[in-house]
Design an enzyme around this catalytic site. Structure first.
Site, PDB file in Angstrom:
ATOM      1  N   LYS A 182     -37.648  40.893   2.128  1.00  0.00           N
ATOM      2  CA  LYS A 182     -37.279  39.574   1.609  1.00  0.00           C
ATOM      3  C   LYS A 182     -37.443  39.502   0.086  1.00  0.00           C
ATOM      4  CE  LYS A 182     -38.361  37.082   5.940  1.00  0.00           C
ATOM      5  NZ  LYS A 182     -37.218  36.180   6.234  1.00  0.00           N
ATOM      6  N   HIS A 218     -32.354  40.103  17.272  1.00  0.00           N
ATOM      7  CA  HIS A 218     -32.743  39.411  16.046  1.00  0.00           C
ATOM      8  C   HIS A 218     -32.948  40.296  14.838  1.00  0.00           C
ATOM      9  CE1 HIS A 218     -33.349  35.161  17.118  1.00  0.00           C
ATOM     10  NE2 HIS A 218     -33.484  35.642  18.342  1.00  0.00           N
ATOM     11  N   LYS A 251     -40.708  31.678   2.801  1.00  0.00           N
ATOM     12  CA  LYS A 251     -40.415  32.433   4.017  1.00  0.00           C
ATOM     13  C   LYS A 251     -41.565  33.422   4.195  1.00  0.00           C
ATOM     14  CE  LYS A 251     -36.413  33.690   2.066  1.00  0.00           C
ATOM     15  NZ  LYS A 251     -35.410  33.518   3.102  1.00  0.00           N
ATOM     16  N   LYS A 309     -31.318  25.310   5.724  1.00  0.00           N
ATOM     17  CA  LYS A 309     -32.071  24.077   5.451  1.00  0.00           C
ATOM     18  C   LYS A 309     -31.945  23.678   3.989  1.00  0.00           C
ATOM     19  CE  LYS A 309     -35.409  25.852   8.806  1.00  0.00           C
ATOM     20  NZ  LYS A 309     -36.677  26.623   8.851  1.00  0.00           N
TER      21      LYS A 309
HETATM   22  C1  LIG Z   1     -36.970  27.959   8.729  1.00  0.00           C
HETATM   23  C2  LIG Z   1     -38.348  28.498   8.715  1.00  0.00           C
HETATM   24  C3  LIG Z   1     -38.562  29.886   8.638  1.00  0.00           C
HETATM   25  C4  LIG Z   1     -37.426  30.877   8.506  1.00  0.00           C
HETATM   26  O1  LIG Z   1     -37.129  31.038   7.125  1.00  0.00           O
HETATM   27  P1  LIG Z   1     -36.220  32.242   6.594  1.00  0.00           P
HETATM   28  O2  LIG Z   1     -36.033  31.913   5.155  1.00  0.00           O
HETATM   29  O3  LIG Z   1     -34.942  32.179   7.370  1.00  0.00           O
HETATM   30  O4  LIG Z   1     -36.980  33.497   6.820  1.00  0.00           O
HETATM   31  C5  LIG Z   1     -39.864  30.349   8.617  1.00  0.00           C
HETATM   32  N1  LIG Z   1     -40.915  29.507   8.692  1.00  0.00           N
HETATM   33  C6  LIG Z   1     -40.749  28.173   8.754  1.00  0.00           C
HETATM   34  C7  LIG Z   1     -41.952  27.291   8.805  1.00  0.00           C
HETATM   35  C8  LIG Z   1     -39.473  27.619   8.773  1.00  0.00           C
HETATM   36  O5  LIG Z   1     -39.326  26.285   8.849  1.00  0.00           O
END
Ligand SMILES: *Cc1c(COP(=O)(O)O)cnc(C)c1O
Length: 811
Positions: free
Chosen positions: A549, A355, A543, A655
């Site tokens: 990030k 990962h 995130k 998403k």
């Molecule tokens: C999808 C999701 C993540 C992952 O988000 P990234 O932008 O890919 O780091 C983290 N926390 C929650 C609650 C999520 O739904």
């Protein structure tokens, strides 16, 4: 025949009486939640029993997905949707004057994960059940999930997440399936004529008790199982003699130390902490899971000698890598296998997903700690390593560098990634670029040794939660336009492209987005007392808070925009609402300072009357699955601005896309594949490439001070961190952030990518003002998001790695 809704209403009123002892008039939302979940449990239970009975009768291969995190969120509505009961229940409850969304609010999120890795595991469970893959999750029933984040005086404060305090409606304690897990003790092997005799004494035995959660597929009869283990004191271990001597405190202390194993989730994302308790957690759930898998095969009278044909065991990152040694232990010590047979079966059974390439996230356990806690397991790992090194030494006789790099044990440490690779039949990365970096850099030696081990499985998200559940209006529009085939075949979302220029369809898309923004604006006002304009651009960065990030890069754009507006109050910009959300690990200083700075900047800008509502900066506290479901549908802009090469895949990006937001992003992780799908007109790409980033890391040539001194915008922003602008004159408040960026030579290239990011943001602004173009971009993003359904991902795992076929559970 009586109609379905009357039945539901009648049953609901009955359940209120039998479960809660209440009439409809007296029932509060908690009573209603429990009654409703009870009805859903009844439905799940029937299908669950039937699924298990058919799995047991037929000889079908089962998949076990081992993960130290499962970030499930709420299950009530998601279960209703998958059971195809949602609309009837929603309407029946409406007839009783009950809003189902308000009932769902009662359910606590199951927050048993930090971020992407744990949420991926949850999406995979949903897709496995939906595709009819007999696939089950194995993990830990943490008493406390990821901490509750509250913001006090602009700072993150952590509170325990006591999600089980009122019990969970979805778990079933299976006491009779408990197993023993052994820690510490003395292990030795004695040479005998016919091999070795092993001895293991004076260990500590603890109980692992499973709590099972049913996982329903979408509109099929499949209900798989998520088995979460809880640590308890084994009665025979409880020292009653001490207790009877009156040493009550010692007994309590002992039971506390056992229960601690499944008490808390470590709150670090993409960061490794070499704590003994964490290794205990890993072995605890892995040993319990492997034992229960073996028990299950035996109960079915299946031959353990062919266990690789009966089960596939997948390890989600290296946290469960110890499964390799544990399966070897059971096959040899309990089942009497010879080493070579045990090794063949083990490696045929286990597969591994990597990962991250971030060095600070790679697990390396000190030998002393490992050997003391798990003497037998350590002995097996030593033997695996010895045999492996003998083998590669034949191929690379004088290459000491290679042999050291590939060794599991090196420099006093046990390297879990090496164990995972050596003990698996498949190693996959989670997006094309990430899998390439694994082959060409991080695990190059392993790739050269055994290239066919490596493959890619680009991550995905379940469109059932992230579109059907979270954005019902959009989902209904799509179905009205192209029929409901896209739900089973998300690639068919592409059919809406036919309407990309249709002004009526464009209007509908844009008005759904607007409605979702109004709903979010209402939430923001309720939670924070800040009014935001739903006509503004909603620019969303949600995130985990992490340097790579680059929340700071986003913030620097905001400060720059603010500076420009202050200099030129007549500057015409389309109003923007910048929305942040995310948790920082408690011990991650820079991430916590970043949260503070976002709040300080927000305070100044939101209260500057000259700015009016041209810019608002919002930090929504306690980012989690249920909040995420409200944010993605309301976003115009998706911030995916990690330093190239650092974000293995990302799933938040998918998403957003599926909900019609346009990505501003770097060429990193799955952003690259999003670009491939939508084309460069429908995404805004900026910044250094992964090759450029890695070239700087290897060969130098970047000087952050030079950028600071040569770009007056950057100098002004940086200086404003240390001149009191955002800290009420308290000049040193952000001195450490300032120093962090310059002294570490801007390790994540925030300053380096600034200029390119500003240009990209200016492009966002121009495109958004052109409503026709923007609507087309939204439609293209939704239409091309089908690839990123986790159904596609799970199908690839099933065919390419697990070699399992779907099984139809008959009614
Ligand atoms: C999808 C999701 C993540 C992952 O988000 P990234 O932008 O890919 O780091 C983290 N926390 C929650 C609650 C999520 O739904």
């Amino acid at each position: 025949m009586k109609d379905i809704k009357s039945d539901i209403k009648e049953n609901f009123i009955e359940k209120l009486k039998s479960f809660q002892g209440k009439s409809l008039e007296d029932a509060n939302n908690i009573d209603k939640y429990r009654a409703l979940s009870g009805m859903v449990r009844d439905e799940l239970g029937k299908r669950w029993v039937e699924t298990n009975s058919q799995y047991n009768k037929e000889k079908i291969k089962q998949v076990y997905y081992l993960s130290i995190e499962f970030l499930l969120g709420k299950l009530l509505i998601s279960n209703l949707i998958n059971l195809d009961l949602y609309h009837n229940y929603k309407e029946a409850l409406e007839e009783l004057g009950i809003n189902i969304d308000e009932i769902e609010e009662i359910e606590p999120d199951a927050g048993l994960g930090n971020g992407g890795l744990g949420r991926l595991a949850a999406c995979f469970l949903d897709s496995m059940a939906t595709l009819g893959i007999p696939g089950h999750g194995c993990g830990i029933r943490y008493k406390y999930g990821l901490f509750d984040q509250r913001i006090v005086d602009g700072q993150q404060v952590e509170y325990p997440d006591n999600w089980l305090k009122d019990g969970s409606m979805w778990e079933y304690r299976k006491q009779e399936k408990e197993v023993e897990v052994k820690f510490y003790g003395n292990f030795w092997a004695e040479k005998k004529d016919d091999g070795y005799e092993t001895h293991f004494e004076d260990y500590q035995s603890i109980l692992a008790v499973p709590y099972d959660i049913p996982i329903a597929g979408y509109k099929n009869n499949t209900v798989n199982t998520l088995r979460l283990w809880s640590a308890e004191v084994a009665e025979n271990e409880f020292d009653f003699s001490e207790f009877n001597k009156g040493d009550y405190l010692k007994a309590v202390e002992y039971s506390r130390s056992v229960e601690a194993i499944s008490e808390i989730l470590y709150p670090d994302d993409n960061h490794y902490q070499g704590k003994e308790l964490r290794l205990k957690q890993q072995y605890f759930f892995v040993s319990a899971s492997i034992q229960s898998i073996i028990n299950r095969c035996k109960k079915k009278n299946q031959s353990i000698a062919h266990i690789d044909e009966l089960v596939a065991i997948h390890i989600n990152d290296t946290h469960p890598a110890i499964a390799i040694a544990e399966l070897m232990r059971i096959l040899m010590d309990d089942e009497g296998f010879e080493w070579n047979d045990a090794w063949r079966v083990t490696t045929n059974t286990i597969s591994y997903t990597n990962h991250t390439i971030m060095p600070e996230a790679l697990e390396k356990w000190p030998i002393d700690l490992f050997k003391n806690l798990l003497p037998r397991i350590y002995h097996i790992i030593e033997e695996i390593n010895k045999r492996f090194i003998e083998m590669i030494s034949i191929k690379y006789p004088d290459d000491l560098r290679k042999i050291k790099a590939m060794s599991i044990i090196e420099d006093g440490q046990v390297k879990m990634a090496n164990l995972a690779i050596i003990g698996s039949n498949s190693v996959n990365g989670v997006a094309k670029i990430h899998s390439e970096i694994l082959k060409k850099q991080v695990f190059k030696d392993f790739y050269d040794w055994c290239p066919f081990l490596f493959n890619n499985k680009t991550n995905g998200i379940t469109h059932r939660r992230w579109l059907i559940k979270s954005n019902p209006e959009l989902s209904d529009l799509i179905t009205r336009t192209i029929g409901n085939g896209w739900i089973d075949h998300p690639i068919d979302l592409g059919k809406i492209l036919k309407y990309e220029k249709d002004s009526k369809f464009q209007k509908e898309i844009s008005s759904i987005k607007y409605n979702n923004k109004v709903i979010l604006a209402k939430l923001i006002e309720e939670e924070m007392g800040i009014k935001v304009n739903p006509k503004a651009i909603f620019d969303v960065h949600i995130k985990r808070i992490h340097s790579y990030k680059r929340q700071l890069l986003n913030l620097f754009h905001i400060i720059d925009l603010y500076n420009r507006l202050k200099e030129n109050p007549n500057l015409e910009i389309h109003p923007r609402v910048f929305i942040f959300g995310g948790k920082a690990a408690q011990s991650y200083y820079i991430a916590k300072e970043t949260i503070k700075l976002i709040h300080s900047v927000a305070e100044v800008i939101n209260n500057d009357e000259e700015i009016e509502d041209k810019i608002k900066v919002i930090f929504l506290e306690n980012y989690r699955v249920s909040l995420a479901e409200k944010l993605f549908p309301a976003a115009d802009v998706s911030e995916q601005i990690s330093t190239a090469s650092k974000e293995a895949s990302g799933t938040g990006n998918m998403k957003f896309m599926m909900n019609g937001a346009v990505t501003i992003g770097t060429m990193d992780g799955a952003n690259i594949e999003i670009l491939e799908e939508v084309g460069e007109d429908n995404i805004i790409i900026f910044g250094l490439s992964a090759n450029e980033v890695m070239d700087y890391y290897h060969n130098g040539g970047y000087n952050a001070w030079e950028v600071y001194n040569s770009d007056i915008r950057i100098k002004r922003i940086m200086d404003s961190l240390v001149d009191g602008t955002f800290s009420k004159g308290q000049k040193d408040k952000y001195r450490n952030l300032f120093n962090y960026l310059l002294i570490n030579n801007d390790e994540y290239f925030v300053l380096k990518d600034f200029d390119s990011y500003i240009k990209a943001q200016n492009k966002v602004e121009a495109l958004f003002k052109d409503r026709n173009t923007w609507n087309k971009m939204c439609i293209n993003n939704i239409a091309r998001s089908g690839k990123f359904s986790s159904d596609r991902t799970i199908n690839e795992y099933s065919v390419g790695i697990w070699k399992v076929a779907p099984f139809v559970v008959k009614n």
